[in-house]
Write an enzyme that holds these catalytic residues in place. Sequence first.
Site, mmCIF file in Angstrom:
data_model
loop_
_atom_site.group_PDB
_atom_site.id
_atom_site.type_symbol
_atom_site.label_atom_id
_atom_site.label_comp_id
_atom_site.label_asym_id
_atom_site.label_seq_id
_atom_site.Cartn_x
_atom_site.Cartn_y
_atom_site.Cartn_z
ATOM 1 N N ALA A 1 0.824 -1.202 0.000
ATOM 2 C CA ALA A 1 0.000 0.000 0.000
ATOM 3 C C ALA A 1 0.861 1.256 0.000
ATOM 4 C CB ALA A 1 -0.910 0.017 1.224
ATOM 5 N N GLY B 1 1.178 -5.270 1.875
ATOM 6 C CA GLY B 1 -0.078 -5.712 1.283
ATOM 7 C C GLY B 1 0.131 -6.598 0.070
ATOM 8 N N GLU C 1 0.567 -9.928 1.437
ATOM 9 C CA GLU C 1 -0.722 -10.380 1.959
ATOM 10 C C GLU C 1 -1.639 -10.855 0.829
ATOM 11 O OE1 GLU C 1 -1.359 -8.167 6.133
ATOM 12 O OE2 GLU C 1 -1.213 -6.804 4.417
ATOM 13 N N GLU D 1 5.984 -3.295 7.435
ATOM 14 C CA GLU D 1 5.197 -2.267 8.124
ATOM 15 C C GLU D 1 5.736 -1.938 9.515
ATOM 16 O OE1 GLU D 1 2.113 -4.574 5.628
ATOM 17 O OE2 GLU D 1 4.038 -4.946 6.572
#
Length: 164
Positions: free
Chosen positions: A37, A77, A80, A100
């Site tokens: 992201a 992300g 993920e 992150e």
Amino acid sequence: SLTVLQALEDGLKRADADPSVKAVTICGENGKFSAGADIQGFSSPRRRGIALGPIISLIERSEKPVVAAVEGIALGGGLEVALGCHYRIAHVKAQMGLPEVTLGLLPAAEGTQRLPRLIGVPAALDIITTGRHIPATEALKLGLVDEVVEENTVEAAIGLANKM
């Protein structure tokens, strides 16, 4: 980006609804799977109700095999998304991770649940809490990816998807 999330959602729904589609391969562009992201987007209001977590759940729930073709990087992300896929193939030079934590954040699209289920709690905790990037060969040993290839990753992923 919202554009990528919408394209993933639309593509998955179309593939699931089309009986001629037997499997799905998810890949990135320009030799990169996904860097995750854009942190700038964290402070902007959500538009059109699109969020990464539900899209990854949509991938995971697909009745058709979904294969991630990881080239370059799959971080945050991006990893993920790959974790939500049923299978993962990585290029030998690929790097994966959940960085992150280096920004003071925890992975928020259920990576903290999917990663331990896939590779075990000790290895997952190391990846989640350090933010380190995992090379493809280590990812294979951990069980994070199903196969590492030196050739065209997308073609290898399509081949695996067709076998399934």
